[in-house]
Scaffold this active site. Structure first.
Site, short mmCIF file in Angstrom:
data_model
loop_
_atom_site.label_atom_id
_atom_site.label_comp_id
_atom_site.label_asym_id
_atom_site.label_seq_id
_atom_site.Cartn_x
_atom_site.Cartn_y
_atom_site.Cartn_z
N LYS A 63 17.94 2.19 -61.54
CA LYS A 63 16.73 2.47 -62.33
C LYS A 63 16.90 1.97 -63.77
O LYS A 63 16.72 2.71 -64.74
CB LYS A 63 16.39 3.97 -62.30
CG LYS A 63 16.12 4.51 -60.90
CD LYS A 63 15.76 5.98 -60.94
CE LYS A 63 15.49 6.54 -59.55
NZ LYS A 63 16.72 6.64 -58.73
N LEU A 64 17.19 0.70 -63.90
CA LEU A 64 17.43 0.11 -65.22
C LEU A 64 16.19 0.23 -66.10
O LEU A 64 15.07 0.01 -65.66
CB LEU A 64 17.82 -1.36 -65.07
CG LEU A 64 19.09 -1.63 -64.25
CD1 LEU A 64 19.27 -3.13 -64.04
CD2 LEU A 64 20.31 -1.03 -64.93
N ARG A 178 11.47 14.36 -46.38
CA ARG A 178 12.19 15.48 -45.79
C ARG A 178 11.69 15.70 -44.36
O ARG A 178 10.48 15.86 -44.16
CB ARG A 178 11.96 16.77 -46.59
CG ARG A 178 12.55 16.74 -48.01
CD ARG A 178 14.06 16.85 -47.96
NE ARG A 178 14.65 16.95 -49.27
CZ ARG A 178 15.04 15.91 -50.01
NH1 ARG A 178 14.86 14.68 -49.54
NH2 ARG A 178 15.61 16.08 -51.18
#
EC number: 4.1.1.23
Length: 227
Positions: A63-64, A178
């Site tokens: 996540k730069l 999920r």
């Protein structure tokens, strides 16, 4: 794409030695292995190389988010490590996304993260993004794709809107997934694997429901069966 190829298993462990038994168990049952911040901070590019030796593409989820020149160099280094996919924050702006794509080169797909799945509408408003999360997600997705990103990371709640906004080309990667009955944990915007794929997800990222399962390989097969 086969159902198992849609599953990305997150290697959410402090070291690769801790991750390796899990990674070896699930690699035959999934399409992608993800190295995130915890593991990369501990072991760096060696973690990517070790995961790649298990025969699956490696998703380097860093996540730069920095100035374009810095992100370009980081993306170049990520490509050299053997990563097949790399995340940047779309909120870094179009020029930063373009810089990441330049640095990564043609062999790495740059994925732009829109809004973290841990953030709900109240959390977004607290940081100055008023309105429903979907509006921010779609705006950031369009910006990133126009700047050359090869895919978008978004929650299952926004994936249908993102697909409509960016068209069929970009890869849509969806965390916050999920299986039915699983705990939400710290995720605010979740869905089941089948719901995410029906909404337009190409790849679903699964962490704790696999990692914490008594038999991770069987859990991966069960998720593939839902798809």
């Amino acid at each position: 794409m086969k159902p198992s190829e849609r599953i990305c298993a997150a290697l959410d462990f402090p070291t690769f030695a801790a991750a390796e038994p899990f990674a070896r168990a699930v690699a035959p049952e999934v399409g992608i292995l993800k190295v995130g911040l915890e593991l990369f901070a501990a072991e760096g590019p060696a973690a990517v190389r070790a995961a790649a030796r298990l025969g699956r593409p490696v998703f380097l989820d860093l996540k730069l988010h920095d100035i374009p020149n810095t992100v370009e160099g980081a993306a170049r280094s990520a490509a050299a490590s053997g990563a097949a996919l790399l995340t940047v924050h779309a909120a870094g702006g179009a020029e930063m996304v373009r810089a990441a794509v330049r640095g990564a080169g043609p062999g790495v797909r740059v994925l732009a993260v829109t809004v973290l799945t841990s953030l709900d509408a109240a959390a977004l408003e607290a940081i100055g993004l008023a309105g429903p999360p979907e509006a921010a997600v779609v705006r950031l997705a369009r910006l990133a794709v126009d700047a050359g990103a090869g895919g978008i990371v978004c929650s299952p709640h926004e994936v249908a809107a993102v697909r409509a906004a960016v068209g069929p080309g970009p890869l849509l990667v969806v965390p916050g997934v999920r299986p039915a009955g699983a705990a939400k944990g710290d995720q605010a915007r979740v869905a089941t694997p089948a719901e995410a794929v029906r909404a337009g997800a190409d790849v679903i990222v699964v962490g704790r429901p696999l990692r914490d399962a008594p038999d991770p390989a069987a859990a991966a097969r069960a998720i593939a069966g839902e798809l």
